[in-house]
Design a protein around this motif. Structure first.
Motif, PDB file in Angstrom:
ATOM      1  N   ARG A  62      37.289  43.386  43.924  1.00 15.21           N
ATOM      2  CA  ARG A  62      38.222  44.310  44.581  1.00 15.21           C
ATOM      3  C   ARG A  62      39.050  43.434  45.514  1.00 15.21           C
ATOM      4  O   ARG A  62      38.505  42.762  46.387  1.00 15.21           O
ATOM      5  N   ILE A  63      40.358  43.437  45.302  1.00 15.60           N
ATOM      6  CA  ILE A  63      41.252  42.596  46.084  1.00 15.60           C
ATOM      7  C   ILE A  63      42.216  43.504  46.848  1.00 15.60           C
ATOM      8  O   ILE A  63      42.842  44.389  46.251  1.00 15.60           O
ATOM      9  N   ILE A  64      42.322  43.281  48.151  1.00 14.42           N
ATOM     10  CA  ILE A  64      43.247  44.057  48.972  1.00 14.42           C
ATOM     11  C   ILE A  64      44.304  43.099  49.508  1.00 14.42           C
ATOM     12  O   ILE A  64      43.987  42.097  50.153  1.00 14.42           O
ATOM     13  N   LEU A  84      45.593  48.605  39.416  1.00 12.45           N
ATOM     14  CA  LEU A  84      46.019  48.807  40.793  1.00 12.45           C
ATOM     15  C   LEU A  84      45.611  50.216  41.212  1.00 12.45           C
ATOM     16  O   LEU A  84      46.084  51.200  40.644  1.00 12.45           O
ATOM     17  N   ARG A  86      45.773  51.502  44.496  1.00  7.29           N
ATOM     18  CA  ARG A  86      46.713  52.104  45.449  1.00  7.29           C
ATOM     19  C   ARG A  86      47.746  51.060  45.859  1.00  7.29           C
ATOM     20  O   ARG A  86      47.542  49.862  45.720  1.00  7.29           O
ATOM     21  N   ASN A 119      53.081  42.152  47.955  1.00  4.20           N
ATOM     22  CA  ASN A 119      53.028  43.565  48.298  1.00  4.20           C
ATOM     23  C   ASN A 119      54.221  43.863  49.192  1.00  4.20           C
ATOM     24  O   ASN A 119      54.182  43.626  50.394  1.00  4.20           O
ATOM     25  N   ASP A 124      48.589  48.974  52.117  1.00  2.47           N
ATOM     26  CA  ASP A 124      47.836  47.912  51.450  1.00  2.47           C
ATOM     27  C   ASP A 124      47.740  48.195  49.953  1.00  2.47           C
ATOM     28  O   ASP A 124      47.591  49.347  49.542  1.00  2.47           O
ATOM     29  N   GLU A 126      45.547  47.753  46.635  1.00  2.00           N
ATOM     30  CA  GLU A 126      44.146  47.531  46.267  1.00  2.00           C
ATOM     31  C   GLU A 126      44.052  47.485  44.756  1.00  2.00           C
ATOM     32  O   GLU A 126      44.474  48.411  44.069  1.00  2.00           O
ATOM     33  N   ILE A 128      41.457  46.307  41.383  1.00  2.00           N
ATOM     34  CA  ILE A 128      40.166  45.899  40.834  1.00  2.00           C
ATOM     35  C   ILE A 128      40.478  45.005  39.645  1.00  2.00           C
ATOM     36  O   ILE A 128      41.255  45.383  38.760  1.00  2.00           O
TER      37      ILE A 128
END
Length: 155
Positions: A62-64, A84, A86, A119, A124, A126, A128
Motif C-alpha cells: 500500500r503506497i500513499i 488506485l 483514492r 500526485n 493523498d 493511495e 495497492i
C-alpha cells in the motif's frame, strides 16, 4: 469447518471466479466480479517480460503519495500491477509518456523502465501494488534524478 477455513475457501473461490469471469448468485444477492486489468502489455503498450526464474514471491504494498508530492525516479525489476484506491496520480516516463489515473483505475506497470508518479491532486493518492517477483530480490530500484526533464523537479 471453522471460520478461518471457510474464509480461506471463500477467498480462493473468489480468485477462481475472477479468473473465469463468472458471476455467481447467492442468497444475499449477486456476487459480481469485474476484471480490472488483463494484458500482456504494460501501460506504455510494450510487452511484459518473462517472469524471472527462481522461487516465486508475491509482494503487495500500500503506497500513499501525499497531495502535491512525487515519487523518486525508480524502476521495477519485476511485473507488477496496481489499483488506485483514492486520489489522482500521473505516472511519467523519462521520454515524455504519461498516464493519468483516478480512484478506481488499474495500471499494469512498466518493468525495467525509469519512471515516477506525481500526485497533482488535493488529497493523498493511495495505491495497492502487487509485485510478482522471486524470493529475496528487490522489486523496485530508486534511481538518481535527471535534472534535464522539464516535468520533473530534482528531489
Amino acid at each position: 469447518m471453522n471460520r478461518i477455513t471457510r474464509y480461506v475457501l471463500f477467498s480462493l473461490g473468489l480468485v477462481i471466479v475472477g479468473g473465469l469471469g463468472i458471476v455467481w448468485a447467492h442468497e444475499d444477492g449477486v456476487l459480481k466480479v469485474t476484471v480490472l486489468a488483463k494484458s500482456i502489455d504494460a501501460w506504455d503498450g510494450k510487452p511484459l517480460p518473462a517472469y524471472p526464474a527462481g522461487q516465486p514471491e508475491i509482494t503487495i504494498l500500500r503506497i500513499i503519495i501525499p497531495a502535491g508530492e512525487k515519487t523518486p525516479l525508480h524502476l521495477h525489476t519485476v511485473i507488477n500491477a496496481g489499483v488506485l484506491l483514492r486520489g489522482e496520480l500521473v505516472v511519467h516516463t523519462e521520454n515524455g509518456l504519461s498516464k493519468r489515473l483516478k480512484a478506481g483505475d488499474s495500471l499494469i506497470e512498466l518493468v525495467n523502465k525509469p519512471h515516477w508518479g506525481a500526485n497533482d491532486g488535493e488529497v493523498d493518492a493511495e495505491i495497492i501494488v502487487f509485485y510478482a517477483g522471486v524470493q529475496g530480490a528487490k522489486v523496485t530500484r530508486e534511481l538518481e534524478e535527471h535534472h534535464d526533464s522539464a516535468d520533473h523537479d530534482a528531489r
